[in-house]
Design a protein around this motif. Structure first.
Motif, PDB file in Angstrom:
ATOM      1  N   VAL A  39       0.786  -1.101   0.013  1.00 35.69           N
ATOM      2  CA  VAL A  39      -0.017   0.096   0.106  1.00 35.69           C
ATOM      3  C   VAL A  39       0.758   1.233  -0.083  1.00 35.69           C
ATOM      4  CG1 VAL A  39      -1.777   1.256   1.356  1.00 35.69           C
ATOM      5  CG2 VAL A  39      -1.878  -1.277   1.235  1.00 35.69           C
ATOM      6  N   ILE A  40       0.634   2.001  -1.008  1.00 29.66           N
ATOM      7  CA  ILE A  40       1.568   3.320  -1.165  1.00 29.66           C
ATOM      8  C   ILE A  40       0.547   4.611  -1.165  1.00 29.66           C
ATOM      9  CG2 ILE A  40       3.213   4.432  -2.848  1.00 29.66           C
ATOM     10  CD1 ILE A  40       3.428   1.689  -4.068  1.00 29.66           C
ATOM     11  N   ASN A  41       0.867   5.499  -0.191  1.00 29.29           N
ATOM     12  CA  ASN A  41       0.050   6.738   0.102  1.00 29.29           C
ATOM     13  C   ASN A  41       1.036   7.901  -0.239  1.00 29.29           C
ATOM     14  OD1 ASN A  41      -2.031   5.413   0.634  1.00 29.29           O
ATOM     15  ND2 ASN A  41      -2.155   5.799   2.617  1.00 29.29           N
ATOM     16  N   GLY A  42       0.594   9.133  -0.331  1.00 31.66           N
ATOM     17  CA  GLY A  42       1.370  10.300  -0.290  1.00 31.66           C
ATOM     18  C   GLY A  42       1.423  11.126  -1.424  1.00 31.66           C
ATOM     19  N   SER A  43       2.549  11.517  -2.087  1.00 32.64           N
ATOM     20  CA  SER A  43       2.818  12.562  -2.999  1.00 32.64           C
ATOM     21  C   SER A  43       2.134  12.469  -4.504  1.00 32.64           C
ATOM     22  CB  SER A  43       4.258  12.472  -3.327  1.00 32.64           C
ATOM     23  OG  SER A  43       4.425  13.170  -4.537  1.00 32.64           O
ATOM     24  N   GLY A  72      -1.186  14.152  -1.412  1.00 29.68           N
ATOM     25  CA  GLY A  72      -0.217  15.298  -0.931  1.00 29.68           C
ATOM     26  C   GLY A  72       0.779  14.586   0.028  1.00 29.68           C
ATOM     27  N   SER A  73       2.073  15.184   0.032  1.00 25.77           N
ATOM     28  CA  SER A  73       3.264  14.325   0.556  1.00 25.77           C
ATOM     29  C   SER A  73       3.175  14.064   2.216  1.00 25.77           C
ATOM     30  CB  SER A  73       4.560  15.273   0.321  1.00 25.77           C
ATOM     31  OG  SER A  73       5.146  15.056  -1.096  1.00 25.77           O
ATOM     32  N   ILE A  74       2.638  15.023   2.717  1.00 26.71           N
ATOM     33  CA  ILE A  74       2.507  14.621   4.243  1.00 26.71           C
ATOM     34  C   ILE A  74       1.665  13.805   4.497  1.00 26.71           C
ATOM     35  CG2 ILE A  74       0.422  16.227   4.627  1.00 26.71           C
ATOM     36  CD1 ILE A  74       3.694  15.663   7.018  1.00 26.71           C
ATOM     37  N   THR A  75       0.860  13.055   3.871  1.00 28.79           N
ATOM     38  CA  THR A  75      -0.144  11.995   3.875  1.00 28.79           C
ATOM     39  C   THR A  75       0.593  10.629   3.917  1.00 28.79           C
ATOM     40  OG1 THR A  75      -0.925  11.842   1.826  1.00 28.79           O
ATOM     41  CG2 THR A  75      -2.021  13.121   3.139  1.00 28.79           C
ATOM     42  N   GLY A  76       1.895  10.726   3.257  1.00 33.18           N
ATOM     43  CA  GLY A  76       2.667   9.515   3.034  1.00 33.18           C
ATOM     44  C   GLY A  76       3.418   9.134   4.253  1.00 33.18           C
ATOM     45  N   PRO A  77       4.071   9.846   4.907  1.00 32.59           N
ATOM     46  CA  PRO A  77       4.596   9.277   6.086  1.00 32.59           C
ATOM     47  C   PRO A  77       3.800   9.216   7.086  1.00 32.59           C
ATOM     48  CG  PRO A  77       5.646  11.511   5.664  1.00 32.59           C
ATOM     49  CD  PRO A  77       4.782  10.947   4.508  1.00 32.59           C
ATOM     50  N   GLN A  78       2.606   9.816   7.334  1.00 32.09           N
ATOM     51  CA  GLN A  78       1.507   9.843   8.263  1.00 32.09           C
ATOM     52  C   GLN A  78       0.809   8.443   8.177  1.00 32.09           C
ATOM     53  OE1 GLN A  78      -1.045  13.248   7.307  1.00 32.09           O
ATOM     54  NE2 GLN A  78      -0.034  14.510   8.932  1.00 32.09           N
ATOM     55  N   ALA A  79       0.677   8.111   6.969  1.00 33.15           N
ATOM     56  CA  ALA A  79       0.119   6.688   6.615  1.00 33.15           C
ATOM     57  C   ALA A  79       1.076   5.478   7.131  1.00 33.15           C
ATOM     58  CB  ALA A  79      -0.197   6.679   5.325  1.00 33.15           C
ATOM     59  N   VAL A  80       2.217   5.792   6.905  1.00 42.20           N
ATOM     60  CA  VAL A  80       3.385   4.893   7.364  1.00 42.20           C
ATOM     61  C   VAL A  80       3.392   4.690   8.939  1.00 42.20           C
ATOM     62  CG1 VAL A  80       5.791   4.186   7.389  1.00 42.20           C
ATOM     63  CG2 VAL A  80       4.617   4.892   5.280  1.00 42.20           C
ATOM     64  N   ARG A  81       3.094   5.813   9.582  1.00 45.94           N
ATOM     65  CA  ARG A  81       3.329   5.961  11.107  1.00 45.94           C
ATOM     66  C   ARG A  81       2.118   5.128  11.600  1.00 45.94           C
ATOM     67  NH1 ARG A  81       3.900  11.864  13.183  1.00 45.94           N
ATOM     68  NH2 ARG A  81       1.801  12.072  12.549  1.00 45.94           N
ATOM     69  N   LYS A  82       0.967   5.256  11.016  1.00 47.43           N
ATOM     70  CA  LYS A  82      -0.336   4.806  11.384  1.00 47.43           C
ATOM     71  C   LYS A  82      -0.345   3.443  11.047  1.00 47.43           C
ATOM     72  CE  LYS A  82      -2.996   9.100  10.949  1.00 47.43           C
ATOM     73  NZ  LYS A  82      -3.801   9.742  10.211  1.00 47.43           N
ATOM     74  N   GLY A  83       0.365   3.091  10.299  1.00 51.98           N
ATOM     75  CA  GLY A  83       0.453   1.622  10.056  1.00 51.98           C
ATOM     76  C   GLY A  83      -0.336   1.045   8.748  1.00 51.98           C
ATOM     77  N   ILE A  84      -1.033   2.125   8.088  1.00 48.90           N
ATOM     78  CA  ILE A  84      -1.956   1.847   7.019  1.00 48.90           C
ATOM     79  C   ILE A  84      -1.252   1.839   5.606  1.00 48.90           C
ATOM     80  CG2 ILE A  84      -4.079   2.687   8.352  1.00 48.90           C
ATOM     81  CD1 ILE A  84      -3.954   5.140   6.779  1.00 48.90           C
ATOM     82  N   ALA A  85      -0.015   2.040   5.475  1.00 47.24           N
ATOM     83  CA  ALA A  85       0.717   2.165   4.215  1.00 47.24           C
ATOM     84  C   ALA A  85       1.939   1.429   4.383  1.00 47.24           C
ATOM     85  CB  ALA A  85       0.942   3.449   3.693  1.00 47.24           C
ATOM     86  N   ASN A  86       2.512   0.764   3.568  1.00 48.04           N
ATOM     87  CA  ASN A  86       3.905   0.302   3.409  1.00 48.04           C
ATOM     88  C   ASN A  86       5.104   1.242   3.160  1.00 48.04           C
ATOM     89  OD1 ASN A  86       1.770  -1.980   2.157  1.00 48.04           O
ATOM     90  ND2 ASN A  86       3.233  -2.912   3.999  1.00 48.04           N
ATOM     91  N   ILE A  87       4.454   2.045   2.170  1.00 46.63           N
ATOM     92  CA  ILE A  87       5.348   3.182   1.425  1.00 46.63           C
ATOM     93  C   ILE A  87       4.676   4.431   1.780  1.00 46.63           C
ATOM     94  CG2 ILE A  87       6.397   3.874  -0.565  1.00 46.63           C
ATOM     95  CD1 ILE A  87       6.783   0.942  -1.406  1.00 46.63           C
ATOM     96  N   GLY A  88       5.277   5.382   2.141  1.00 45.17           N
ATOM     97  CA  GLY A  88       4.916   6.954   1.986  1.00 45.17           C
ATOM     98  C   GLY A  88       5.541   7.684   0.892  1.00 45.17           C
ATOM     99  N   ALA A  89       5.062   8.069   0.071  1.00 42.63           N
ATOM    100  CA  ALA A  89       5.824   8.827  -1.163  1.00 42.63           C
ATOM    101  C   ALA A  89       5.841  10.282  -0.665  1.00 42.63           C
ATOM    102  CB  ALA A  89       4.953   8.585  -2.475  1.00 42.63           C
ATOM    103  N   VAL A  90       6.969  10.868  -0.671  1.00 48.86           N
ATOM    104  CA  VAL A  90       7.262  12.225  -0.118  1.00 48.86           C
ATOM    105  C   VAL A  90       8.250  12.819  -1.042  1.00 48.86           C
ATOM    106  CG1 VAL A  90       7.620  13.680   1.887  1.00 48.86           C
ATOM    107  CG2 VAL A  90       7.114  11.181   1.988  1.00 48.86           C
TER     108      VAL A  90
END
Length: 287
Positions: A39-43, A72-90
């Motif tokens: 799961v990839i979220n972010g940028s 948006g970029s900030i949602t990437g590492p936020q999603a990784v921190r919450k455990g809902i994404a494996n990769i945060g694109a930033v």
């Protein structure tokens, strides 16, 4: 690519990997036993790259399922921190403090691309070579008419990205040299994603905004800054300064399918092939 022209919604979500691929398909590695879900979220700036890489990776490893979203970029590492994404694109290294954002503890940054960013204007705008001072005045709201910067007599419509956008972070830092954006007014618009920026610039007369080169179309003009065009060659030769690295963030070192996907994106084959075709620059191009 047809799908790319449809990137106009606030959060494009693409899910890859839920259809079967016949074993006879020549692009499939028959011996691949790699499986899992990524799961990839972010940028949104990196989304075209992510979608293309996911499509190619799926052909090599058909048992891996990949979903990608961009808000948006900030949602990437936020999603990784919450455990809902494996990769945060930033669009910045989120493992370090940057102006406006604290680092994300425990996350590891993996460079995947060099991203050239450009100021862009609607096709009806004739002022297409602007100075740093011009851009500072326009985006701060001090310059309100195109005739003040060599264009026709028309009110400038400023289009900005919302707070949390990596493209915004890079453009403010490198094109505006830290000058603050205007935040309100009849001539001010704010959009959430790169796709939204693209569609707004294309359809709004007298508008100016900014985006990475992957989103620039023939329905807009990428502006020269201080006589320098936003091209791959000018980034590499050091003349054009408005660019940044794109990163995939992971919680600790990646493993399994996530590790292999990042390795694929960083591979010479992808970097010198699909990545360049999408107007990104290989990470090896700058030492």
């Amino acid at each position: 690519m047809k799908w790319f022209k449809q990137l106009t919604i606030a959060a494009l979500i693409a899910v890859i990997g839920f259809s079967s691929v016949p074993a006879s398909t020549p692009t499939v590695t028959a011996a691949s036993k790699l499986s899992g879900k990524i799961v990839i979220n972010g940028s949104s700036a990196l989304l075209p790259l992510t979608l293309q890489a996911a499509s190619e990776f799926k052909k090599l490893h058909p048992k891996v399922k990949i979903s990608a979203s961009a808000a948006g970029s900030i949602t990437g590492p936020q999603a990784v921190r919450k455990g809902i994404a494996n990769i945060g694109a930033v669009d910045w290294d989120a493992s370090k403090d940057v102006p406006g954002f604290k680092k994300f503890e425990g996350q590891v940054a993996h460079k995947v691309a060099i991203i050239p960013f450009a100021a862009v204007v609607n096709k009806n705008v004739t002022a297409t070579n602007l100075t740093t001072k011009d851009l500072q005045g326009i985006f701060s709201g001090k310059i309100k008419n195109w005739k003040e910067v060599g264009g026709k007599d028309a009110e400038i419509i400023v289009v900005n990205r919302t707070f949390g956008s990596g493209t915004r972070v890079n453009f403010q830092d490198k094109a505006l040299e830290g000058t603050d954006f205007m935040t309100k007014g009849d001539n001010y618009k704010e959009v959430k994603t790169s796709g939204d920026m693209k569609s707004t610039i294309e359809t709004t007369p007298n508008a100016i905004g900014y985006m990475d080169l992957a989103y620039v179309t023939d329905k807009m003009t990428a502006v020269k800054i201080n006589d320098i065009a936003p091209t791959e060659a000018n980034v590499i030769n050091g003349k054009y300064k408005v660019w940044g690295y794109g990163y995939y963030m992971t919680k600790g070192q990646p493993t399994g399918a996530t590790k292999e996907f990042i390795k694929y994106v960083q591979s010479t084959k992808f970097q010198n092939g699909s990545l360049k075709k999408l107007k990104f620059i290989p990470i090896s191009a700058l030492k």
